[in-house]
Scaffold this active site. Structure first.
Site, short mmCIF file in Angstrom:
data_model
loop_
_atom_site.label_atom_id
_atom_site.label_comp_id
_atom_site.label_asym_id
_atom_site.label_seq_id
_atom_site.Cartn_x
_atom_site.Cartn_y
_atom_site.Cartn_z
N HIS A 111 -44.30 -39.17 -25.60
CA HIS A 111 -44.49 -40.49 -25.66
C HIS A 111 -43.15 -41.66 -25.91
O HIS A 111 -43.24 -41.04 -27.31
CB HIS A 111 -45.76 -40.45 -26.96
CG HIS A 111 -46.17 -42.47 -26.86
ND1 HIS A 111 -47.98 -42.04 -27.68
CD2 HIS A 111 -45.37 -43.22 -26.72
CE1 HIS A 111 -47.57 -43.07 -27.01
NE2 HIS A 111 -46.74 -43.92 -26.96
N GLU A 162 -46.76 -40.41 -21.67
CA GLU A 162 -48.16 -41.42 -22.50
C GLU A 162 -47.16 -42.28 -23.04
O GLU A 162 -46.23 -43.09 -23.26
CB GLU A 162 -49.21 -41.23 -23.43
CG GLU A 162 -48.88 -40.87 -24.57
CD GLU A 162 -49.14 -39.60 -25.57
OE1 GLU A 162 -50.59 -38.98 -24.88
OE2 GLU A 162 -49.55 -39.87 -26.86
N HIS A 181 -55.35 -36.65 -30.39
CA HIS A 181 -54.92 -37.19 -31.85
C HIS A 181 -55.76 -36.35 -32.95
O HIS A 181 -56.95 -37.29 -33.20
CB HIS A 181 -55.27 -39.00 -32.05
CG HIS A 181 -54.00 -39.58 -32.93
ND1 HIS A 181 -53.15 -40.02 -32.42
CD2 HIS A 181 -54.49 -40.08 -34.32
CE1 HIS A 181 -52.32 -40.73 -33.30
NE2 HIS A 181 -53.32 -40.49 -34.74
#
Length: 243
Positions: free
Chosen positions: A43, A70, A191
């Site tokens: 990310h 991401e 998450h």
């Protein structure tokens, strides 16, 4: 079986804290694959406080498992990075500049036109698209309408409530996951999933395609070892018969 994608951002954070190349990010990513990871997630953010854009370019030709990038697609540098490296999957996250960590999903209704346009760019390049959403059937319906291939359920709420009441914690996620399946969307999650809550999540939603886990996995690896930790997470995803 649900795939485990290991997010290596925290490895990069540790490396960056002292400069140099220790730990060696590329080696850690390749070792994760050798230790059983089904994919690698990164990310990148504009300040490059963990994964750097250069890392992404270096990783792409070396990885042999699924590569997931991401990030915030409102940043043109992110769009360019994804198109130039052509990962297997791009996950669009509604971050803002300087955000510490992702903390909510897309409002797929309010941002419908933007998401349609952005998703079409990546799909035209042959890249599978997933978008971050909260466990709300309306947002899942909106996701289907914008043309994404998959959604990624944002699981911080589940993780926070799991210790007190697992059944209540998982309920909205099952509802959202069932809606996604009904609409023909692939399903990812991520998450704050960890060794304590992952098995229950995957048992309640057995059609889950992929989980992306970084922070908790790297923290566990400090105590348990990197190879052993990856295998422990994979085992949680495989334990379907313990209900």
């Amino acid at each position: 079986m649900t795939k485990l994608s290991v997010n290596i951002n925290k490895v990069a954070t540790l490396r960056n804290s002292r400069g140099g190349n220790n730990p060696n990010l590329i080696k850690m990513a390749l070792d994760a694959e050798n230790f059983g990871a089904d994919g690698i997630t990164v990310h990148p953010r504009p300040d490059e406080r963990h994964i750097r854009y250069k890392d992404v370019y270096e990783l792409k030709p070396l990885l042999t498992t699924e590569f997931n990038i991401e990030g915030n697609s409102r940043e043109q540098t992110f769009i360019d990075l994804v198109l130039e490296t052509a990962p297997h999957q791009v996950t669009l996250v509604p971050d803002v500049t300087g955000q510490l960590t992702s903390d909510h999903g897309w409002d797929t209704i309010q941002h419908q036109e933007y998401l349609k346009a952005t998703i079409s760019i990546f799909k035209a390049a042959g890249i599978r698209v997933s978008i971050f959403v909260d466990p709300d059937p309306r947002m899942v319906e909106g996701a289907a309408a914008v043309g994404t291939d998959r959604i990624e359920l944002y699981t911080e709420g589940y993780a926070r409530n799991f210790p007190r009441n697992p059944e209540a914690a998982i309920a909205p996620y099952v509802e959202a996951a069932e809606k996604a399946r009904e609409l023909g969307l692939g399903l990812n999650a991520g998450h704050d999933l960890d060794l304590n809550n992952l098995n229950y999540f995957s048992q309640q939603i057995p059609w889950l395609d992929e989980v992306s886990i970084g922070h908790a996995l790297i923290c566990d690896a400090l105590y348990l070892g990197f190879e052993n930790t990856i295998q422990l997470y994979k085992r949680q995803l495989a334990m379907r018969s313990s209900l």
